[in-house]
Design a protein around this motif. Sequence first.
Motif, PDB file in Angstrom:
ATOM      1  N   THR A  46       0.832  -1.202   0.000  1.00  0.00           N
ATOM      2  CA  THR A  46       0.000   0.000   0.000  1.00  0.00           C
ATOM      3  C   THR A  46       0.865   1.250   0.000  1.00  0.00           C
ATOM      4  O   THR A  46       1.769   1.397   0.826  1.00  0.00           O
ATOM      5  CB  THR A  46      -0.928   0.014   1.233  1.00  0.00           C
ATOM      6  N   LEU A  47       0.572   2.152  -0.936  1.00  0.00           N
ATOM      7  CA  LEU A  47       1.272   3.430  -1.058  1.00  0.00           C
ATOM      8  C   LEU A  47       0.251   4.558  -1.029  1.00  0.00           C
ATOM      9  O   LEU A  47      -0.958   4.332  -1.101  1.00  0.00           O
ATOM     10  CB  LEU A  47       2.066   3.508  -2.361  1.00  0.00           C
ATOM     11  N   GLY A  48       0.746   5.790  -0.988  1.00  0.00           N
ATOM     12  CA  GLY A  48      -0.131   6.946  -1.027  1.00  0.00           C
ATOM     13  C   GLY A  48      -0.856   7.153   0.288  1.00  0.00           C
ATOM     14  O   GLY A  48      -0.366   6.800   1.358  1.00  0.00           O
ATOM     15  N   ASN A  49      -2.042   7.729   0.210  1.00  0.00           N
ATOM     16  CA  ASN A  49      -2.852   8.043   1.388  1.00  0.00           C
ATOM     17  C   ASN A  49      -3.688   6.830   1.763  1.00  0.00           C
ATOM     18  O   ASN A  49      -4.711   6.551   1.131  1.00  0.00           O
ATOM     19  CB  ASN A  49      -3.744   9.251   1.098  1.00  0.00           C
ATOM     20  N   ALA A  50      -3.270   6.119   2.798  1.00  0.00           N
ATOM     21  CA  ALA A  50      -3.941   4.870   3.185  1.00  0.00           C
ATOM     22  C   ALA A  50      -5.368   5.104   3.651  1.00  0.00           C
ATOM     23  O   ALA A  50      -6.176   4.161   3.654  1.00  0.00           O
ATOM     24  CB  ALA A  50      -3.144   4.177   4.286  1.00  0.00           C
ATOM     25  N   ASN A  51      -5.723   6.335   4.025  1.00  0.00           N
ATOM     26  CA  ASN A  51      -7.060   6.624   4.533  1.00  0.00           C
ATOM     27  C   ASN A  51      -7.958   7.288   3.481  1.00  0.00           C
ATOM     28  O   ASN A  51      -9.055   7.730   3.802  1.00  0.00           O
ATOM     29  CB  ASN A  51      -6.962   7.535   5.754  1.00  0.00           C
ATOM     30  N   ALA A  52      -7.487   7.331   2.260  1.00  0.00           N
ATOM     31  CA  ALA A  52      -8.255   8.010   1.215  1.00  0.00           C
ATOM     32  C   ALA A  52      -9.499   7.219   0.838  1.00  0.00           C
ATOM     33  O   ALA A  52      -9.587   6.010   1.046  1.00  0.00           O
ATOM     34  CB  ALA A  52      -7.374   8.211  -0.015  1.00  0.00           C
ATOM     35  N   VAL A 194      -2.938   3.747  -3.325  1.00  0.00           N
ATOM     36  CA  VAL A 194      -2.517   2.849  -4.400  1.00  0.00           C
ATOM     37  C   VAL A 194      -2.136   1.516  -3.766  1.00  0.00           C
ATOM     38  O   VAL A 194      -1.334   1.477  -2.832  1.00  0.00           O
ATOM     39  CB  VAL A 194      -1.324   3.422  -5.190  1.00  0.00           C
ATOM     40  N   VAL A 195      -2.717   0.438  -4.265  1.00  0.00           N
ATOM     41  CA  VAL A 195      -2.417  -0.887  -3.739  1.00  0.00           C
ATOM     42  C   VAL A 195      -1.860  -1.755  -4.858  1.00  0.00           C
ATOM     43  O   VAL A 195      -2.479  -1.882  -5.922  1.00  0.00           O
ATOM     44  CB  VAL A 195      -3.658  -1.562  -3.131  1.00  0.00           C
ATOM     45  N   ILE A 196      -0.688  -2.313  -4.616  1.00  0.00           N
ATOM     46  CA  ILE A 196      -0.093  -3.282  -5.537  1.00  0.00           C
ATOM     47  C   ILE A 196      -0.436  -4.676  -5.025  1.00  0.00           C
ATOM     48  O   ILE A 196      -0.141  -5.017  -3.882  1.00  0.00           O
ATOM     49  CB  ILE A 196       1.427  -3.093  -5.645  1.00  0.00           C
ATOM     50  N   LEU A 197      -1.075  -5.461  -5.873  1.00  0.00           N
ATOM     51  CA  LEU A 197      -1.445  -6.837  -5.552  1.00  0.00           C
ATOM     52  C   LEU A 197      -0.634  -7.777  -6.431  1.00  0.00           C
ATOM     53  O   LEU A 197      -0.792  -7.773  -7.655  1.00  0.00           O
ATOM     54  CB  LEU A 197      -2.949  -7.054  -5.791  1.00  0.00           C
TER      55      LEU A 197
END
Length: 340
Positions: A46-52, A194-197
């Motif tokens: 997980t990148l960026g704003n985790a609470n977005a 942004v989530v990388i799976l």
Amino acid sequence: MKQLLFDLCRIGGVSGSEEPIAKFCAEKLSAFADTTIDKNGNVIATLGNANADKTILLDAHLDRIGFIVTSINENGFVKVASCGGIDVRVLSDAVLVSCSDEPVKGVVCCMPPHLSDGGEDKAAPIDKVWIDFGLPYEKVAEKIKIGDVLTFYGEPKELMNNRITAPALDDRCGIAALIRCAELIGKKELSYKVVILLSVQEETYGTGAKTGAYRINADEAIAVDVSFASQPDVSGQYAGVELAKGPMICISPILSKAMSDKLISVAKEKNIPFQYEPISGTTGTNADHISVTKSGVASAVVSIPQRYMHTPIEVIDISDVENTAALLAEYIIGGGAFND
């Protein structure tokens, strides 16, 4: 990038046995993102704003094609079944390796032409294939168990003109592109998540994409995989797809037209080379699963051109991996397709 690709392709990770490659990738991504491995073996970063409120998902699959051991006869010869889409035409003289803590190599048995009546000229079905580890039954049974997995053995090699060949470039080159993308956006101020799976079992049942996408519940998703590049005797639309001409942006009824159009406009605006991949139905990638997760996820597909798919000598151009990462990073920095 070349070293990363080589490292990724040297690791096992046949469908259902992805633990070694998951651990390696989690360590790589942890330099740029908050990274975990879930109960199914997916790597989630997980990148960026985790609470977005908004989430963009990027997917590539961890697994590679291979074999599962089904029996060992009294002379130590081993029978296997396929895990994923094995091309039986390339098996007749292949070297396989066990995906174990102490890997052992074996060769696929083949009939010498001197002893053949011509019937062996056709590729044998997988249930007729035997593997020879060079050991009697007692020794084989110490090293190989029913249910163990094998895969193609082959050292990655550098070809001329910025190209490499290796088994498992499907989809380790997609993983490399996402690791590079994470590096490119890792220090950017993003107003969304942004989530990388890195998902398991794409080559078999798509289990990782189905469960991972359900958990992440993204607003939009891009599946990164490989697709077909031109080679001798290939006709139709893929005859015009070239290595080193950039990633392929898919256009399909199952995909979001807004996302495909945005990817194309970003590529044009940022002078990132790209190619079109029109498909009339489903894409054969994890996007097919992700797009129908929960109440639906707007999805797109970006593919890296590849020759000789599902063989031990898959070929890509390294620049296509770099340009895939650049395209994804610019798409994300721009807020995706639905940034209003």
